[in-house]
Scaffold this motif. Sequence first.
Motif, PDB file in Angstrom:
ATOM      1  N   LYS A   1       0.794  -1.306   0.200  1.00 40.82           N
ATOM      2  CA  LYS A   1      -0.117  -0.007  -0.170  1.00 40.82           C
ATOM      3  C   LYS A   1       0.924   1.306  -0.056  1.00 40.82           C
ATOM      4  O   LYS A   1       0.612   2.250  -0.723  1.00 40.82           O
ATOM      5  N   THR A   2       1.868   1.185   0.604  1.00 41.33           N
ATOM      6  CA  THR A   2       2.854   2.227   0.902  1.00 41.33           C
ATOM      7  C   THR A   2       3.510   2.502  -0.498  1.00 41.33           C
ATOM      8  O   THR A   2       3.492   3.845  -0.695  1.00 41.33           O
ATOM      9  N   LEU A   3       4.172   1.576  -1.164  1.00 45.35           N
ATOM     10  CA  LEU A   3       4.715   1.730  -2.344  1.00 45.35           C
ATOM     11  C   LEU A   3       3.842   2.072  -3.481  1.00 45.35           C
ATOM     12  O   LEU A   3       4.350   2.758  -4.389  1.00 45.35           O
ATOM     13  N   ARG A   4       2.664   1.787  -3.146  1.00 46.21           N
ATOM     14  CA  ARG A   4       1.578   2.285  -4.452  1.00 46.21           C
ATOM     15  C   ARG A   4       1.016   3.706  -3.855  1.00 46.21           C
ATOM     16  O   ARG A   4       0.311   4.159  -4.877  1.00 46.21           O
ATOM     17  N   HIS A   5       1.393   4.423  -2.919  1.00 44.47           N
ATOM     18  CA  HIS A   5       0.969   5.616  -2.521  1.00 44.47           C
ATOM     19  C   HIS A   5      -0.544   5.726  -2.262  1.00 44.47           C
ATOM     20  O   HIS A   5      -1.094   6.440  -2.735  1.00 44.47           O
ATOM     21  N   ARG A   6      -0.983   4.625  -1.734  1.00 46.85           N
ATOM     22  CA  ARG A   6      -2.516   4.464  -1.353  1.00 46.85           C
ATOM     23  C   ARG A   6      -2.741   4.792   0.276  1.00 46.85           C
ATOM     24  O   ARG A   6      -3.756   4.857   0.572  1.00 46.85           O
ATOM     25  N   ASP A   7      -1.387   4.679   0.908  1.00 44.94           N
ATOM     26  CA  ASP A   7      -1.558   5.476   2.446  1.00 44.94           C
ATOM     27  C   ASP A   7      -1.065   6.852   2.525  1.00 44.94           C
ATOM     28  O   ASP A   7      -0.956   7.272   3.570  1.00 44.94           O
ATOM     29  N   HIS A   8      -0.985   7.371   1.400  1.00 44.71           N
ATOM     30  CA  HIS A   8      -0.163   8.605   1.613  1.00 44.71           C
ATOM     31  C   HIS A   8       0.062   9.345   0.205  1.00 44.71           C
ATOM     32  O   HIS A   8      -0.005   8.732  -0.735  1.00 44.71           O
ATOM     33  N   VAL A   9      -0.066  10.556   0.106  1.00 46.74           N
ATOM     34  CA  VAL A   9       0.196  11.482  -0.962  1.00 46.74           C
ATOM     35  C   VAL A   9       1.590  12.069  -1.034  1.00 46.74           C
ATOM     36  O   VAL A   9       2.069  12.634   0.157  1.00 46.74           O
ATOM     37  N   HIS A  10       2.631  11.556  -2.003  1.00 51.78           N
ATOM     38  CA  HIS A  10       3.803  12.110  -2.013  1.00 51.78           C
ATOM     39  C   HIS A  10       3.860  13.342  -2.965  1.00 51.78           C
ATOM     40  O   HIS A  10       3.410  13.245  -4.095  1.00 51.78           O
ATOM     41  N   VAL A  11       4.537  14.212  -2.545  1.00 50.31           N
ATOM     42  CA  VAL A  11       4.623  15.661  -3.019  1.00 50.31           C
ATOM     43  C   VAL A  11       6.299  15.955  -3.200  1.00 50.31           C
ATOM     44  O   VAL A  11       6.818  15.964  -2.174  1.00 50.31           O
ATOM     45  N   SER A  12       6.902  15.958  -4.397  1.00 47.36           N
ATOM     46  CA  SER A  12       8.072  16.317  -4.582  1.00 47.36           C
ATOM     47  C   SER A  12       8.340  17.512  -5.089  1.00 47.36           C
ATOM     48  O   SER A  12       7.458  18.014  -6.046  1.00 47.36           O
ATOM     49  N   LEU A  13       9.055  18.502  -4.486  1.00 45.62           N
ATOM     50  CA  LEU A  13       9.431  19.965  -4.974  1.00 45.62           C
ATOM     51  C   LEU A  13      10.396  20.111  -5.693  1.00 45.62           C
ATOM     52  O   LEU A  13      11.674  19.165  -5.629  1.00 45.62           O
ATOM     53  N   SER A  14      10.670  21.143  -6.744  1.00 44.95           N
ATOM     54  CA  SER A  14      11.670  21.439  -7.433  1.00 44.95           C
ATOM     55  C   SER A  14      12.781  22.082  -6.307  1.00 44.95           C
ATOM     56  O   SER A  14      12.403  22.269  -5.282  1.00 44.95           O
ATOM     57  N   ARG A  15      14.069  22.251  -6.763  1.00 42.51           N
ATOM     58  CA  ARG A  15      15.143  22.790  -5.801  1.00 42.51           C
ATOM     59  C   ARG A  15      14.405  24.253  -5.105  1.00 42.51           C
ATOM     60  O   ARG A  15      14.666  24.451  -4.008  1.00 42.51           O
TER      61      ARG A  15
END
Length: 190
Positions: free
Chosen positions: A162-176
């Motif tokens: 579930k974690t690697l599928r991002h079903r238990d969190h929203v992952h937000v990556s930012l530019s530098r």
Amino acid sequence: MLRRALASLAVLLAVVLTAGALAAPAGAAEPVDDYADYQPQKKCSPRAKPGTEALGRHLVSRYGGAYGGISRGCTPGSTSEHQGGRAFDWTLDAASKRDRRTAKAFLRDAFATDRAGNPHARARRMGIMYVIWDDRIYSAWNEFRPAAYLSSGCRSRKRCSKTLRHRDHVHVSLSRAGGKGRTSWYDGRL
């Protein structure tokens, strides 16, 4: 004499109308930031960057959910914006109707077109490089169009956590720049 006055008035009116047409309308939005390109973590620097912290706090206070964290320990040979302090995990559960609505509200707001006609304006101003949620990735270099996502650590969705599928969190990556809080959304927030 009347003819000369009318001609001068016509020229003045033309100048005023042209200037008015070229001027930005009252309350026009500031220019929007460019779409972020992919900027991978290059060195181990996991301390949370100020823009990442500010965005994480904003998401939780504005939408709900839980603060899932930013920094991860550095693993030789792996690349993760968490190891660069530029990725935030926002705890939401894709199995929860309420959490799905919360994520949908954020994605709708972040990817909306602003009053000036700039698509994906808030995400671009926030310096969002990509978002992963519920087996989908929304990347700036693809103009935030949703695409299927499968972690490199998974052979198939069925065998993936579930974690690697991002079903238990929203992952937000930012530019530098977003991580440092140097894009337009952060003005006055840091």
